[in-house]
Design an enzyme around this catalytic site. Sequence first.
Site, mmCIF file in Angstrom:
data_model
loop_
_atom_site.group_PDB
_atom_site.id
_atom_site.type_symbol
_atom_site.label_atom_id
_atom_site.label_comp_id
_atom_site.label_asym_id
_atom_site.label_seq_id
_atom_site.Cartn_x
_atom_site.Cartn_y
_atom_site.Cartn_z
ATOM 1 N N ASP A 52 0.841 -1.201 0.000
ATOM 2 C CA ASP A 52 0.000 0.000 0.000
ATOM 3 C C ASP A 52 0.879 1.256 0.000
ATOM 4 O OD1 ASP A 52 0.834 -0.105 2.637
ATOM 5 O OD2 ASP A 52 -1.188 -0.018 3.506
ATOM 6 N N GLU A 190 9.739 -3.697 10.289
ATOM 7 C CA GLU A 190 10.100 -2.392 9.711
ATOM 8 C C GLU A 190 10.665 -1.456 10.772
ATOM 9 O OE1 GLU A 190 7.201 -0.662 7.082
ATOM 10 O OE2 GLU A 190 8.284 1.233 6.959
HETATM 11 O O1 KIV Z 1 3.625 -1.059 1.556
HETATM 12 C C1 KIV Z 1 4.803 -1.437 1.512
HETATM 13 O O2 KIV Z 1 5.514 -1.246 0.505
HETATM 14 C C2 KIV Z 1 5.340 -2.138 2.652
HETATM 15 C C3 KIV Z 1 6.818 -2.353 2.703
HETATM 16 C C4 KIV Z 1 7.454 -1.120 3.203
HETATM 17 C C5 KIV Z 1 7.188 -3.521 3.493
HETATM 18 O O3 KIV Z 1 4.616 -2.498 3.529
#
Ligand code: KIV
Length: 273
Positions: A52, A190
């Site tokens: 997202d 993260e």
């Molecule tokens: O939405 C995304 O790209 C993510 C990554 C940062 C892991 O959740």
Amino acid sequence: MTYTKDTEKHITTKVLSVMKGRGEKITMLTAYDFLTARFLDAVGIEVILVGDSLGNVIQGNETTIPVTLEEMIYHTKIVKRAVKNAIVVSDMTFMSYQVGTKEAIQNCGRVMKETGCDAVKMEGGDYIAETVRRVVEIGIPVMGHLGLTPQSINKFGSYKTRGKEKDEADKIFEDSLLLEKSGAFAIVLEKIPAPLGEKISKSLKIPTIGIGAGPDCDGQVLVTHDMLGMVEDFKPRFVRRYGNLATEMKSAFSEYIKDVKSGSFPSNEESYF
Ligand code: KIV
């Protein structure tokens, strides 16, 4: 990933587990469009995340919160069309799984049915554990996401590293155990301190995929637009740039403008007679 090259087998969640057992690092990047997904699959990436984060890098929003389920379904379908080998994971959007387990099951089912994705990803710990358990139980693989969870940015108030204080580190650790127990096949970690990334990775049987969580995670993920150097004003410490596409694209666009204005494009060779 030798397993795939030898057998031409589609990568599965089981393969990721085998990779963790062998100490073989897992690679994951984001894609939201057909060509990027095709390139990633062609070079042997194991996991493609339709994140997202498209709310930021595709839509230009400040946060991922406004992204809708329909938009995720649209982009995941496109990505899935391009991919033969990698696991395609689709991010569940803010409020598509938090209201209750029943609604989460319906929405996860919709995403899997309409896009053909291989798995979904959800942010959060204890408060989604039962939902994860039920979603996995009905046959939808779930990837967890702990640490800095961008859908909760308004609660955190900043994009600072999570889990620096003992209480928060303990909570992230406990949540990781809970997600594993609930049946998640992998967890994104993260922006947490590297020692916490190491502790979680060593404690879990399922793979961890780090983004700013240190070198000891079982795999790594970045937002493709960041690692290609397309987002000029965003360069956190955890992003390594493998390209300078912002500069290259602007230079190509400028050349084109110059050539059209000067009349050198199109040439006779580029015209029909
Ligand atoms: O939405 C995304 O790209 C993510 C990554 C940062 C892991 O959740």
